[in-house]
Design a protein around this motif. Structure first.
Motif, PDB file in Angstrom:
ATOM      1  N   PRO A  50     -79.986 -12.873  42.436  1.00 29.20           N
ATOM      2  CA  PRO A  50     -78.664 -13.515  42.366  1.00 29.20           C
ATOM      3  C   PRO A  50     -78.682 -14.849  41.636  1.00 29.20           C
ATOM      4  CG  PRO A  50     -79.481 -13.473  44.626  1.00 29.20           C
ATOM      5  CD  PRO A  50     -80.372 -12.592  43.835  1.00 29.20           C
ATOM      6  N   LEU A  51     -79.770 -15.594  41.758  1.00 27.96           N
ATOM      7  CA  LEU A  51     -79.856 -16.856  41.022  1.00 27.96           C
ATOM      8  C   LEU A  51     -79.838 -16.607  39.513  1.00 27.96           C
ATOM      9  CD1 LEU A  51     -82.500 -18.864  43.099  1.00 27.96           C
ATOM     10  CD2 LEU A  51     -80.021 -19.084  43.133  1.00 27.96           C
ATOM     11  N   LEU A  52     -80.449 -15.523  39.074  1.00 25.69           N
ATOM     12  CA  LEU A  52     -80.413 -15.175  37.657  1.00 25.69           C
ATOM     13  C   LEU A  52     -78.993 -14.849  37.209  1.00 25.69           C
ATOM     14  CD1 LEU A  52     -83.641 -13.000  37.373  1.00 25.69           C
ATOM     15  CD2 LEU A  52     -83.213 -15.145  36.153  1.00 25.69           C
ATOM     16  N   VAL A  53     -78.235 -14.173  38.069  1.00 28.63           N
ATOM     17  CA  VAL A  53     -76.836 -13.881  37.737  1.00 28.63           C
ATOM     18  C   VAL A  53     -76.069 -15.186  37.524  1.00 28.63           C
ATOM     19  CG1 VAL A  53     -74.672 -12.873  38.556  1.00 28.63           C
ATOM     20  CG2 VAL A  53     -76.830 -11.685  38.996  1.00 28.63           C
ATOM     21  N   TYR A  54     -76.179 -16.109  38.474  1.00 27.82           N
ATOM     22  CA  TYR A  54     -75.454 -17.375  38.369  1.00 27.82           C
ATOM     23  C   TYR A  54     -75.940 -18.207  37.184  1.00 27.82           C
ATOM     24  CZ  TYR A  54     -73.344 -16.793  43.020  1.00 27.82           C
ATOM     25  OH  TYR A  54     -72.614 -16.353  44.106  1.00 27.82           O
ATOM     26  N   ALA A 211     -89.854 -10.653  29.714  1.00 29.52           N
ATOM     27  CA  ALA A 211     -91.023 -11.488  29.988  1.00 29.52           C
ATOM     28  C   ALA A 211     -91.030 -11.954  31.442  1.00 29.52           C
ATOM     29  CB  ALA A 211     -91.050 -12.689  29.039  1.00 29.52           C
ATOM     30  N   LEU A 212     -89.859 -12.289  31.967  1.00 28.11           N
ATOM     31  CA  LEU A 212     -89.755 -12.730  33.359  1.00 28.11           C
ATOM     32  C   LEU A 212     -90.186 -11.627  34.316  1.00 28.11           C
ATOM     33  CD1 LEU A 212     -88.286 -15.202  35.077  1.00 28.11           C
ATOM     34  CD2 LEU A 212     -86.661 -13.388  35.544  1.00 28.11           C
ATOM     35  N   GLY A 213     -89.724 -10.386  34.073  1.00 31.28           N
ATOM     36  CA  GLY A 213     -90.073  -9.285  34.956  1.00 31.28           C
ATOM     37  C   GLY A 213     -91.559  -9.030  34.992  1.00 31.28           C
ATOM     38  N   LEU A 214     -92.211  -9.073  33.823  1.00 36.35           N
ATOM     39  CA  LEU A 214     -93.657  -8.846  33.780  1.00 36.35           C
ATOM     40  C   LEU A 214     -94.399 -10.009  34.437  1.00 36.35           C
ATOM     41  CD1 LEU A 214     -95.907  -6.998  32.874  1.00 36.35           C
ATOM     42  CD2 LEU A 214     -95.808  -8.066  30.603  1.00 36.35           C
ATOM     43  N   ALA A 215     -93.933 -11.245  34.194  1.00 37.25           N
ATOM     44  CA  ALA A 215     -94.552 -12.411  34.825  1.00 37.25           C
ATOM     45  C   ALA A 215     -94.428 -12.348  36.341  1.00 37.25           C
ATOM     46  CB  ALA A 215     -93.906 -13.692  34.297  1.00 37.25           C
ATOM     47  N   PHE A 216     -93.264 -11.920  36.813  1.00 41.03           N
ATOM     48  CA  PHE A 216     -93.045 -11.806  38.259  1.00 41.03           C
ATOM     49  C   PHE A 216     -94.076 -10.858  38.875  1.00 41.03           C
ATOM     50  CE2 PHE A 216     -91.202 -10.382  42.185  1.00 41.03           C
ATOM     51  CZ  PHE A 216     -90.436 -11.445  42.651  1.00 41.03           C
ATOM     52  N   GLN A 217     -94.305  -9.720  38.224  1.00 41.12           N
ATOM     53  CA  GLN A 217     -95.224  -8.735  38.783  1.00 41.12           C
ATOM     54  C   GLN A 217     -96.674  -9.199  38.718  1.00 41.12           C
ATOM     55  OE1 GLN A 217     -94.327  -5.870  40.446  1.00 41.12           O
ATOM     56  NE2 GLN A 217     -96.476  -6.038  41.067  1.00 41.12           N
ATOM     57  N   ILE A 218     -97.066  -9.819  37.613  1.00 40.55           N
ATOM     58  CA  ILE A 218     -98.442 -10.320  37.514  1.00 40.55           C
ATOM     59  C   ILE A 218     -98.697 -11.367  38.587  1.00 40.55           C
ATOM     60  CG2 ILE A 218    -100.054 -11.622  36.073  1.00 40.55           C
ATOM     61  CD1 ILE A 218     -98.785 -10.246  33.629  1.00 40.55           C
ATOM     62  N   ARG A 219     -97.730 -12.268  38.777  1.00 40.74           N
ATOM     63  CA  ARG A 219     -97.894 -13.288  39.826  1.00 40.74           C
ATOM     64  C   ARG A 219     -97.940 -12.631  41.205  1.00 40.74           C
ATOM     65  NH1 ARG A 219    -100.646 -17.247  41.197  1.00 40.74           N
ATOM     66  NH2 ARG A 219     -99.666 -18.770  42.583  1.00 40.74           N
ATOM     67  N   ASP A 220     -97.110 -11.604  41.410  1.00 37.23           N
ATOM     68  CA  ASP A 220     -97.119 -10.878  42.679  1.00 37.23           C
ATOM     69  C   ASP A 220     -98.485 -10.248  42.932  1.00 37.23           C
ATOM     70  OD1 ASP A 220     -95.018 -10.496  44.676  1.00 37.23           O
ATOM     71  OD2 ASP A 220     -95.396  -8.348  44.422  1.00 37.23           O
ATOM     72  N   GLU A 277     -76.461 -24.961  27.437  1.00 36.60           N
ATOM     73  CA  GLU A 277     -77.459 -25.529  28.359  1.00 36.60           C
ATOM     74  C   GLU A 277     -78.004 -24.421  29.256  1.00 36.60           C
ATOM     75  OE1 GLU A 277     -79.395 -27.067  31.652  1.00 36.60           O
ATOM     76  OE2 GLU A 277     -77.399 -26.172  31.914  1.00 36.60           O
ATOM     77  N   HIS A 278     -79.323 -24.319  29.332  1.00 34.83           N
ATOM     78  CA  HIS A 278     -79.933 -23.236  30.104  1.00 34.83           C
ATOM     79  C   HIS A 278     -81.090 -23.739  30.972  1.00 34.83           C
ATOM     80  CE1 HIS A 278     -82.616 -23.555  26.647  1.00 34.83           C
ATOM     81  NE2 HIS A 278     -81.616 -23.210  25.859  1.00 34.83           N
ATOM     82  N   GLY A 279     -80.920 -24.944  31.511  1.00 41.51           N
ATOM     83  CA  GLY A 279     -81.979 -25.520  32.331  1.00 41.51           C
ATOM     84  C   GLY A 279     -82.278 -24.719  33.587  1.00 41.51           C
ATOM     85  N   ALA A 280     -81.248 -24.115  34.173  1.00 39.75           N
ATOM     86  CA  ALA A 280     -81.475 -23.333  35.397  1.00 39.75           C
ATOM     87  C   ALA A 280     -82.309 -22.087  35.107  1.00 39.75           C
ATOM     88  CB  ALA A 280     -80.142 -22.953  36.031  1.00 39.75           C
ATOM     89  N   LEU A 281     -82.089 -21.452  33.963  1.00 41.77           N
ATOM     90  CA  LEU A 281     -82.907 -20.295  33.589  1.00 41.77           C
ATOM     91  C   LEU A 281     -84.356 -20.717  33.357  1.00 41.77           C
ATOM     92  CD1 LEU A 281     -80.449 -18.444  31.187  1.00 41.77           C
ATOM     93  CD2 LEU A 281     -81.328 -17.563  33.355  1.00 41.77           C
ATOM     94  N   ALA A 282     -84.557 -21.873  32.755  1.00 43.60           N
ATOM     95  CA  ALA A 282     -85.913 -22.386  32.558  1.00 43.60           C
ATOM     96  C   ALA A 282     -86.573 -22.697  33.896  1.00 43.60           C
ATOM     97  CB  ALA A 282     -85.877 -23.632  31.672  1.00 43.60           C
ATOM     98  N   ALA A 283     -85.797 -23.259  34.831  1.00 40.10           N
ATOM     99  CA  ALA A 283     -86.341 -23.563  36.155  1.00 40.10           C
ATOM    100  C   ALA A 283     -86.744 -22.288  36.890  1.00 40.10           C
ATOM    101  CB  ALA A 283     -85.311 -24.352  36.972  1.00 40.10           C
ATOM    102  N   LEU A 284     -85.962 -21.236  36.754  1.00 39.45           N
ATOM    103  CA  LEU A 284     -86.304 -19.964  37.387  1.00 39.45           C
ATOM    104  C   LEU A 284     -87.567 -19.365  36.766  1.00 39.45           C
ATOM    105  CD1 LEU A 284     -82.751 -18.432  37.841  1.00 39.45           C
ATOM    106  CD2 LEU A 284     -84.351 -19.030  39.668  1.00 39.45           C
TER     107      LEU A 284
END
Length: 293
Positions: A50-54, A211-220, A277-284
């Motif tokens: 949901p944070l990605l949606v917002y 890239a985010l999805g793959l990073a999420f899984q590698i970190r998991d 401005e896309h700071g929130a996406l960078a923070a996620l």
């Protein structure tokens, strides 16, 4: 970025309120089913989807109220998938978000029904979003595709099929692009669709989301090897116990961390191609790469 972190905290509170309002009241009949649904949704969690949606929608000019339904819907689909993944026929797990899994807290049949009901509720919410009909239809199609055989369910089937096998890297990436990446990508796409983004913007967002999805899984996968169960809120070491294909198992820990760093750069480059401005996406993106649970 403190401002981005404050916005993320505000959106977390916003989606929690939306989820609470959407879920059936616990005292209403059938009370046991409703309690199980709430148990599976309200036990915490990162709320990354949901944070990605917002973050995506507001970066492209959408108002928060027009994003509420999509944010809650994608989280409901995620929560339904966790309930079903934890079942004895799947991962057979007893701990999720620091509390007993739904089939342990209630029973297996109730857990199945709770997951089914959450998935149905997700599409009901999205169908009623405060957006033009053509955008709602596109968003419904996007979420359905991400949740089905071409996305999350197909990825889970590939994961179960691969148990005990040593996959090639390309096959492992395809598996997780479906199982984990599809719903994360859908969350980004839902925000973009709600905002009426053009094709070029959507393409840059897809590069970020992939890239985010793959990073999420590698970190998991790394956390399953290295994480503290008390922090994780779930069972650590279960991938190895179930002989699952993982990135550390295939590449080793050091190479997995290096791949994670490369993906972080790719996300940053994709965001630089976006307007506004896309700071929130960078923070996620940072949260996904650096998270400890």
């Amino acid at each position: 970025m403190p401002d981005s972190e404050a916005r993320l905290a505000g959106w977390r509170a916003r989606v929690e309120a939306s989820l609470d309002a959407a879920l059936p009241r616990p005292e209403a009949s059938p009370a046991r089913l409703h309690a199980a649904m709430r148990h599976g949704v309200q036990g915490g969690g990162k709320r990354i989807r949901p944070l990605l949606v917002y973050a995506t929608g507001t970066a492209l000019g959408a108002d928060e109220p027009t994003l509420d339904a999509a944010a809650a819907a994608v989280e409901l689909v995620h929560c339904y998938s966790l309930i079903h993944d934890d079942l004895p026929a799947m991962d057979d797990d007893v701990l999720r978000r620091g509390q007993p899994t739904v089939h342990v807290a209630f029973d297996e049949a109730t857990a199945i029904l709770a997951g089914d009901a959450l998935q149905a509720l997700a599409f009901e919410l999205l169908a009623g979003a405060a957006l033009p009909a053509e955008r709602r239809v596109a968003m419904l199609a996007e979420l359905a595709h991400a949740a089905g055989a071409a996305g999350m369910c197909g990825g889970q089937a590939l994961d179960m099929q691969a148990s005990g096998q040593q996959l090639e890297l390309a096959a492992l990436e395809i598996l997780h692009a479906r199982k984990t990446g599809a719903l994360l990508r859908a969350a980004v796409r839902l925000g973009a669709l709600a905002a009426g983004a053009d094709a070029g913007t959507r393409a840059a967002l897809d590069r970020y989301a992939d890239a985010l999805g793959l990073a999420f899984q590698i970190r998991d996968d790394l956390l399953d090897v290295e994480g503290d169960p008390a922090v994780l809120g779930k069972t650590a070491g279960k991938d190895a116990a179930q002989a699952k294909a993982t990135f550390p198992g295939l590449l080793g820990r050091d190479a997995s961390r290096a791949r994670l760093a490369t993906l972080a750069v790719q996300m940053q480059e994709a965001l630089q191609a976006l307007p506004g401005e896309h700071g929130a996406l960078a923070a996620l993106a940072r949260q996904v790469v650096e998270r400890d649970r």
